[in-house]
Design an enzyme around this catalytic site. Structure first.
Site, PDB file in Angstrom:
ATOM      1  N   SER A  28       0.828  -1.201   0.000  1.00 24.62           N
ATOM      2  CA  SER A  28       0.000   0.000   0.000  1.00 24.62           C
ATOM      3  C   SER A  28       0.869   1.259   0.000  1.00 24.62           C
ATOM      4  CB  SER A  28      -0.948  -0.035   1.205  1.00 24.62           C
ATOM      5  OG  SER A  28      -1.955   0.942   1.087  1.00 24.62           O
ATOM      6  N   LYS A  51     -12.424   8.958  -8.516  1.00 22.44           N
ATOM      7  CA  LYS A  51     -11.479  10.072  -8.513  1.00 22.44           C
ATOM      8  C   LYS A  51     -10.290   9.782  -7.591  1.00 22.44           C
ATOM      9  CE  LYS A  51     -14.906  13.672  -9.554  1.00 22.44           C
ATOM     10  NZ  LYS A  51     -15.599  14.884  -9.052  1.00 22.44           N
TER      11      LYS A  51
END
Length: 420
Positions: free
Chosen positions: A93, A134
């Site tokens: 991550s 987004k």
């Protein structure tokens, strides 16, 4: 003559090998770890350190903290090497983004990199909604930019974000995601010796072979902040804080529980500012505490307590629901807290119920069922001796003087008795 020249060259190479700083970045990435990395890089620049090795093993962390670390790496005047270590570690991550931003990226055997898909507050993939899309597109453009700037595989970097792709160290080198594999820091320094990197717009050649290493450790303040923003610690502080406040409100003047509870709540809210907290979880936990407090005062036959347990369990599960190991409360901690809460309030409510059922021992009602002695014949009224006092008493049936009597009921200042 050759021997003297060789010794001189060796001495010169040692003189060129300025010290190297090793900075450990372990666990979830948060504000405390970002501050730690920032201070370490600034210290390295001030001390003339030639290289910072960011030894990383992380499941990820907060986006804001990750970006703070990356900004500091990009403007650093000292080269930064990200080294995924030890074996079994990972740069997942947020760790993947940081590795992409490094001047040199390396991995030790048995490590992995990737799984960089953003997660929403409350956990899970960000999905396909407009706002979520987004967020993911922003993450893709960011990691592609970092990869392109360092000459790494931008296509795979995008895949790590969109699909959660992950690689081991061998495949990562083959696909040009990282630069090299090294067993330990010593081998890493040997392999990057002579490598040229671009730092602050200028090319710089590394002279790391045989360089002295200095490992920095977090300060006590940074360690404390890191512990406080741990999801499990923040959750426990939140619950203990409510316990303290409830105890203080139910027992005014105790002072200590209120002070401890207030401190715990403030620390919990400090941690929640740095964690992806679900407000619905907070409201459910607060509602559970209100139900527990009301059930102590109101006889609901356990219905309010049952509702409080359900509300506490649901609130705990959704309070922090990020990626496992990053911003999620351990299930074992939740089960323990809920179990302790249930046992505690069952005990409290049981004591309250027994107190309500207990026969009064003071006042007028406390006389009912007490035994006394008739001081005169009760036919039907007379005097009895009870609790060290003389009382006027009446009986429905005649009772002889000296007989034992039992109070049946109280009528003003007169007792209604019967023969024991």
């Amino acid at each position: 003559m050759r021997l003297v020249l060789l010794v001189a060259l060796l001495w010169a190479s040692q003189a060129l090998a300025a010290p190297v700083m090793v900075v450990p970045l372990e666990g979830a990435i948060g504000p405390a770890s970002a501050d730690f990395v920032r201070r370490a890089i600034e210290r390295a620049a001030a001390d003339g350190t030639q290289l910072v090795i960011l030894r990383i093993d992380t499941p990820g962390g907060l986006d804001t903290s990750m970006r703070d670390i990356i900004k500091r790496i990009l403007v650093s005047e000292v080269p930064v090497v990200v080294y995924v270590s030890p074996s079994g570690g990972r740069a997942a991550s947020a760790g993947t983004f940081i590795a992409m931003a490094a001047h040199v990226a390396a991995m030790s055997p048995g490590t992995s990199i990737g799984a960089a898909t953003p997660v929403q507050v409350g956990g899970g993939d960000v999905g396909t909604k407009d706002l979520a899309r987004k967020v993911k597109n922003d993450a893709v453009s960011y990691i592609r930019s970092l990869a392109a700037q360092r000459g790494r595989n931008a296509d795979w970097a995008e895949k790590a974000v969109r699909e959660g792709g992950s690689l081991g160290e061998t495949d990562a080198v083959r696909m040009k995601v990282v630069d090299l594999v090294a067993r330990d820091v010593d081998e890493l320094l040997v392999q990057i010796d002579g490598r040229t990197v671009t730092v602050a717009g200028r090319a710089r050649t590394l002279h790391t072979k045989g360089a002295e290493r200095h490992e920095v450790a977090p300060t006590w303040r940074q360690k404390l902040l890191s512990r406080i923003i741990d999801p499990n610690v923040a959750y426990i502080l939140f619950i203990v804080g409510f316990y303290g406040i409830l105890f203080e409100l139910s027992n005014p003047g105790a002072i200590l529980p209120g002070v401890v509870g207030g401190i715990c709540l403030l620390l919990a809210f400090l941690a929640f500012q740095a964690l992806p907290v679900n407000l619905a979880g907070i409201f459910l936990i607060v509602f559970a505490m209100i139900l527990f407090a009301v059930d102590v005062k109101v006889q609901s036959h356990g219905i309010l307590t049952l509702g409080g347990v359900v509300s506490l369990l649901l609130g705990s599960l959704i309070l922090l629901g990020g990626e496992s190991g990053v911003a999620r409360v351990s299930l074992s901690v939740i089960v323990t807290v809920v179990a302790v809460t249930v046992v505690f309030f069952v005990f409290v409510l049981g004591a309250a119920y027994r107190a309500q059922r207990r026969k009064p021992v003071t006042g007028i009602q406390g006389l009912i069922g007490e035994r006394g002695t008739a001081l005169s014949d009760l036919a039907p009224s007379g005097q009895v001796f009870l609790h060290g006092e003389y009382w006027t008493a009446e009986a429905d049936a005649p009772i002889a003087k000296g007989s034992a009597v039992v109070v049946d009921r109280v009528d003003g200042l007169s007792l209604k008795v019967k023969k024991a």
